[in-house]
Design a protein around this motif. Structure first.
Motif, short mmCIF file in Angstrom:
data_model
loop_
_atom_site.label_atom_id
_atom_site.label_comp_id
_atom_site.label_asym_id
_atom_site.label_seq_id
_atom_site.Cartn_x
_atom_site.Cartn_y
_atom_site.Cartn_z
N THR A 61 10.03 -1.82 -4.51
CA THR A 61 10.41 -0.61 -5.24
C THR A 61 10.96 -0.98 -6.62
OG1 THR A 61 10.89 0.55 -3.17
CG2 THR A 61 11.85 1.45 -5.20
N TRP A 62 11.81 -2.00 -6.65
CA TRP A 62 12.37 -2.48 -7.93
C TRP A 62 11.27 -2.99 -8.86
CZ3 TRP A 62 12.19 -7.91 -8.89
CH2 TRP A 62 12.76 -8.32 -10.10
N SER A 63 10.38 -3.80 -8.34
CA SER A 63 9.34 -4.41 -9.16
C SER A 63 8.37 -3.37 -9.72
CB SER A 63 8.57 -5.45 -8.35
OG SER A 63 7.53 -6.03 -9.09
N PHE A 64 7.95 -2.43 -8.86
CA PHE A 64 6.96 -1.44 -9.29
C PHE A 64 7.52 -0.47 -10.32
CE2 PHE A 64 4.71 -1.86 -4.91
CZ PHE A 64 4.16 -3.07 -5.31
N ALA A 65 8.84 -0.36 -10.39
CA ALA A 65 9.46 0.55 -11.36
C ALA A 65 9.86 -0.15 -12.65
CB ALA A 65 10.70 1.21 -10.74
N ALA A 66 9.79 -1.48 -12.67
CA ALA A 66 10.27 -2.23 -13.82
C ALA A 66 9.34 -2.07 -15.02
CB ALA A 66 10.41 -3.71 -13.46
N GLU A 67 9.91 -2.00 -16.21
CA GLU A 67 9.11 -1.89 -17.43
C GLU A 67 8.61 -3.25 -17.90
OE1 GLU A 67 11.41 0.12 -20.35
OE2 GLU A 67 11.46 2.03 -19.26
N LYS A 68 9.27 -4.32 -17.47
CA LYS A 68 8.87 -5.67 -17.85
C LYS A 68 8.32 -6.40 -16.63
CE LYS A 68 12.08 -6.14 -21.71
NZ LYS A 68 13.15 -6.97 -22.33
N GLU B 297 13.59 -4.94 5.16
CA GLU B 297 14.42 -4.09 4.30
C GLU B 297 14.47 -4.66 2.88
OE1 GLU B 297 15.05 -3.48 8.42
OE2 GLU B 297 15.36 -5.33 7.25
N GLU B 298 14.63 -5.97 2.76
CA GLU B 298 14.64 -6.59 1.44
C GLU B 298 13.29 -6.46 0.75
OE1 GLU B 298 17.94 -10.15 2.30
OE2 GLU B 298 15.78 -10.60 2.33
N LEU B 299 12.22 -6.50 1.55
CA LEU B 299 10.88 -6.36 0.98
C LEU B 299 10.70 -5.00 0.34
CD1 LEU B 299 7.97 -7.33 0.53
CD2 LEU B 299 7.44 -6.54 2.85
N ASP B 300 11.04 -3.92 1.05
CA ASP B 300 10.90 -2.58 0.48
C ASP B 300 11.73 -2.42 -0.78
OD1 ASP B 300 9.19 -1.94 2.52
OD2 ASP B 300 10.30 -0.18 3.19
N ALA B 301 12.94 -2.94 -0.75
CA ALA B 301 13.81 -2.81 -1.92
C ALA B 301 13.25 -3.59 -3.11
CB ALA B 301 15.22 -3.30 -1.58
N ALA C 178 0.83 -1.21 0.00
CA ALA C 178 0.00 0.00 0.00
C ALA C 178 0.86 1.26 0.00
CB ALA C 178 -0.92 -0.01 1.22
N ALA C 179 1.97 1.23 0.73
CA ALA C 179 2.82 2.41 0.85
C ALA C 179 3.62 2.68 -0.42
CB ALA C 179 3.75 2.25 2.04
N LEU C 180 3.99 1.64 -1.13
CA LEU C 180 4.95 1.79 -2.23
C LEU C 180 4.32 1.65 -3.61
CD1 LEU C 180 7.83 -0.34 -0.65
CD2 LEU C 180 7.71 2.16 -0.82
N ARG C 181 3.10 1.19 -3.72
CA ARG C 181 2.48 0.97 -5.04
C ARG C 181 2.33 2.30 -5.77
NH1 ARG C 181 -3.89 -0.04 -3.26
NH2 ARG C 181 -3.93 1.66 -1.73
N PRO C 182 2.39 2.27 -7.10
CA PRO C 182 2.08 3.48 -7.89
C PRO C 182 0.62 3.88 -7.71
CG PRO C 182 3.26 1.85 -9.20
CD PRO C 182 2.87 1.17 -7.94
N THR C 183 0.35 5.16 -7.87
CA THR C 183 -1.02 5.65 -7.70
C THR C 183 -1.97 4.95 -8.65
OG1 THR C 183 -0.17 7.80 -7.01
CG2 THR C 183 -2.47 7.70 -7.71
N GLU C 184 -1.59 4.85 -9.91
CA GLU C 184 -2.43 4.19 -10.92
C GLU C 184 -2.06 2.70 -10.96
OE1 GLU C 184 -4.92 5.73 -12.70
OE2 GLU C 184 -4.50 7.37 -11.33
N SER C 185 -2.52 1.96 -9.98
CA SER C 185 -2.22 0.53 -9.93
C SER C 185 -3.50 -0.25 -9.69
CB SER C 185 -1.18 0.23 -8.85
OG SER C 185 -1.64 0.62 -7.57
#
Length: 518
Positions: A502-509, A495-499, A357-364
Motif C-alpha cells: 500500500t505504501w509503495s503503490f501510493a509513493a510518488e518516488k 500484515e507487513e506485506l499489505d502495509a 493483484a488486490a492492491l495494485r492501482p488500476t492503471e498499472s
C-alpha cells in the motif's frame, strides 16, 4: 558548415529519439559537446543496465531508442541484454565509440577490433562508416532497419574524431512496413475457421507489439474459441480475466499436444507455438490438427515444425479475420477457474502475487523477472489490460529491473511494478540508481527466497541431489536500495506485506519492497 554531431542530433530530433541511454567513455565524449537542452542523457551505471532501460523505453514508446556504448568493453558488458532485445524484437539503435581513425593501424588502447562483427548475431545490421560524413546516414539506415519488422537492434561504430568533422545532411524518411499478409492465404484461413467445430487460438508477444489486443478479443468472441498464451510470451496478448481465456501453454511437446488435443483448427498469432525448453520426443501437434501460424518474423515461421504460415502484421491479420468470420452459435468453453486467496500465516510467492493483484492501482504495468514464481503469477496475478505486462523473451537475467525504469520513463502517468527475484535483481541492481535519480513512479518488489529456486527446480528435473551455487542467503535489498538513494521496506508477515505494498503503490518516488517468502 555543420558537423557530424550537428547533423546527427538534428536527425535524432526529427526521429523522436531525444533520450540517449548510456554509460559514457572517452571515445564517446565528443558526441556530447554542447549537448542540446531538448535532449536527455539517461545514465546507467553498467552497460547491460543501459540496454535494458532502452529496451523497456522503446517497447513502451513504440519507437526505437538510442543506446551509446563504450568501445568493445561496453559492448561486451551489454551483450546479455542485447541478446534479450534481439529476442524481444525491440527496435534499438546502438552506437559505440571507436578510437580515432588515424591511429587505428596501431591497435590503440580501447579500440574496437572488428567492431561490426562483435555484436552479431544479435543485431539486424551493423556498420562502421567508411567516412566521417557518412555517420548520420548510417544512423538513419540503422533506425529504419530497426523499425522494420521483425523489429530488432542495429549497431553503428563511430570513431571518436568523426563527430567534429564536416557532416552531410540527411533527411529522415517515412517507410511503411506493416505487412498486411497474402490476401489469398488469409481467405483460406477464414474458410478453415469457418469449417472448424472446435477452434482454438494461441497468442504470442507479437499481438502486444502490434497493438492487436482489441482485434484478438473480437475474433475470439466471434469464434467462441478458447484462447491460450504462447510459450514464454514476453508481452500480454489477451485479458486474463476474460471468460474465453484458457491459460498458458508450457514450452513442452507433451503439454502442447495434450492441451490442443480435441481441437480441429488452431490459430497461432504473434509468436511461435513450438518453443521448447527441455529435450523431448514425440509429435509436435496432435494428429489431424489444422494448424495456422501468423507472424511478422519470417525466421519464426521458417523453423516452425508444422502448420501453414502467413507472414503478416498481427493487428492487420486479426482485424481481417474478425471482420470476415461468421459469428458462431456454438457453446462457449468453460471459463477458467479463478484462484482464491492462499491460506496460511506465512508469505509464499502465491500469497505475494494475490496481494499485488488486490492492491495494485488500476492503471498499472507489471514487469516480471521472477522465474520460479511465474506459475504463481499466472494463477494469482491476472493481467487484464493492453500493454500491461513485459518480461524477457530470451530467458537471460538482468533485463526486467532496468526495463521497468525505461517503461516508467515512457509511461510516467502509470504505476510500473517490477516483480523481480532476488537472484535476478543482482544482475542489474544499478538500475535503482537511475530510477532514484529520475524520481520515477516505480515499485520494485523483490521476491526474496534466498536462493536460485529456478535452478533448484531444474536440478530436481535432472535428478541432482544437490545443486551447487544456488544459496543467496545474506543479501539485504533494503540496504542496497538505500545505497542507491531509494526508500525501502521489508515484509516478513502477511500484515507487513499489505502495509508495504500500500505504501509503495501510493509513493510518488521509486520504492523497493523486499518480500521475504517461505
Amino acid at each position: 558548415m555543420p558537423t557530424v554531431r550537428d547533423v546527427t542530433l538534428d536527425l535524432l530530433r526529427r526521429l523522436g529519439m531525444t533520450h540517449i541511454f548510456g554509460n559514457p567513455g572517452s571515445t564517446e565524449l565528443p558526441m556530447f559537446r554542447d549537448f542540446p537542452e531538448d535532449f536527455s542523457y539517461i545514465l546507467g551505471l553498467q552497460e547491460a543496465t543501459v540496454v535494458g532501460m532502452a529496451d523497456g523505453f522503446a517497447q513502451a514508446s513504440r519507437n526505437a531508442a538510442l543506446v551509446n556504448l563504450h568501445s568493445s568493453a561496453g559492448v561486451g558488458h551489454a551483450m546479455g541484454n542485447l541478446f534479450t532485445a534481439f529476442k524481444n524484437q525491440t527496435p534499438l539503435v546502438v552506437t559505440a565509440g571507436q578510437q580515432a581513425r588515424s591511429i587505428l593501424p596501431f591497435e590503440p588502447f580501447l579500440h574496437a577490433d572488428r567492431p561490426t562483427e562483435f555484436p552479431r548475431p544479435f543485431v539486424k545490421w551493423a556498420c562502421e562508416p567508411a567516412r566521417a560524413a557518412d555517420v548520420p546516414r548510417a544512423i538513419a539506415r540503422a533506425y529504419h532497419v530497426a523499425m522494420t519488422p521483425p523489429f530488432g537492434p542495429t549497431f553503428v561504430s563511430v570513431p571518436v574524431d568523426d563527430w567534429d568533422r564536416e557532416g552531410e545532411a540527411v533527411e529522415p524518411r517515412q517507410i511503411a512496413t506493416a505487412n498486411p499478409g497474402d490476401p489469398r492465404a488469409l481467405a483460406q484461413l477464414v474458410e478453415a475457421l469457418g469449417r472448424a467445430e472446435r477452434p482454438v487460438i494461441i497468442l504470442g508477444a507479437g499481438v502486444g507489439r502490434d497493438g492487436a489486443w482489441d482485434a484478438a478479443i473480437r475474433l475470439a468472441e466471434a469464434l467462441r474459441a478458447p484462447v491460450h498464451v504462447a510459450p514464454f510470451a514476453c508481452r500480454n496478448a489477451f485479458p486474463e480475466d476474460h471468460p474465453l481465456f484458457a491459460g498458458f501453454l508450457r514450452a513442452s511437446r507433451k503439454d502442447i499436444v495434450e492441451t490442443l488435443a480435441g481441437h480441429d483448427v488452431a490459430l497461432v498469432v504473434g509468436g511461435p507455438l513450438n518453443l521448447y525448453h527441455t529435450e523431448a520426443s514425440g509429435p509436435h501437434i496432435p494428429d489431424a490438427l489444422d494448424l495456422w501460424l501468423v507472424d511478422d518474423n519470417p525466421t519464426v515461421l521458417s523453423w516452425a515444425p508444422s502448420g501453414s504460415a502467413i507472414l503478416a502484421n498481427s493487428r492487420i491479420a486479426l482485424d481481417y479475420l474478425a471482420e470476415r468470420v461468421h459469428a458462431s452459435s456454438r457453446a462457449a468453453p468453460p471459463a477458467r477457474a479463478l484462484f482464491a486467496r492462499p491460506e496460511g500465516d506465512a508469505i509464499t510467492d502465491r500469497l505475494a502475487m494475490h496481494r499485488v493483484a488486490a492492491l495494485r492501482p488500476t492503471e498499472s504495468v507489471i514487469v516480471e523477472e521472477a522465474p520460479s514464481s511465474r506459475d504463481a503469477m499466472h494463477d494469482f496475478l491476472p493481467i487484464v489490460r493492453a500493454d500491461g505486462f513485459y518480461t524477457t523473451a530470451s530467458g537471460g537475467l538482468g533485463y526486467a529491473l532496468p526495463a521497468a525504469v525505461g517503461i516508467a520513463m515512457a509511461r510516467p502517468d502509470e504505476r510500473v511494478i517490477a516483480l523481480i527475484g532476488d537472484g535476478s535483481a543482482m544482475y542489474s541492481i544499478q538500475a535503482l540508481f537511475t530510477a532514484s535519480r529520475l524520481s520515477l513512479p516505480l515499485s520494485v518488489l523483490v521476491i526474496n527466497n534466498r536462493r536460485y529456486e529456478a535452478l533448484e527446480s531444474f536440478g530436481r528435473h535432472f535428478g541432482l541431489g544437490k545443486v551447487e551455487g544456488t544459496d543467496l542467503g545474506g543479501l539485504d535489498f533494503c540496504a542496497l536500495a538505500a545505497g542507491h538513494g531509494m526508500a525501502a521496506r521489508r515484509a516478513e508477515t502477511p500484515e507487513e506485506l499489505d502495509a508495504a505494498l500500500t505504501w509503495s503503490f501510493a509513493a510518488e518516488k521509486p520504492t523497493l519492497v523486499e518480500i521475504v517468502v517461505a
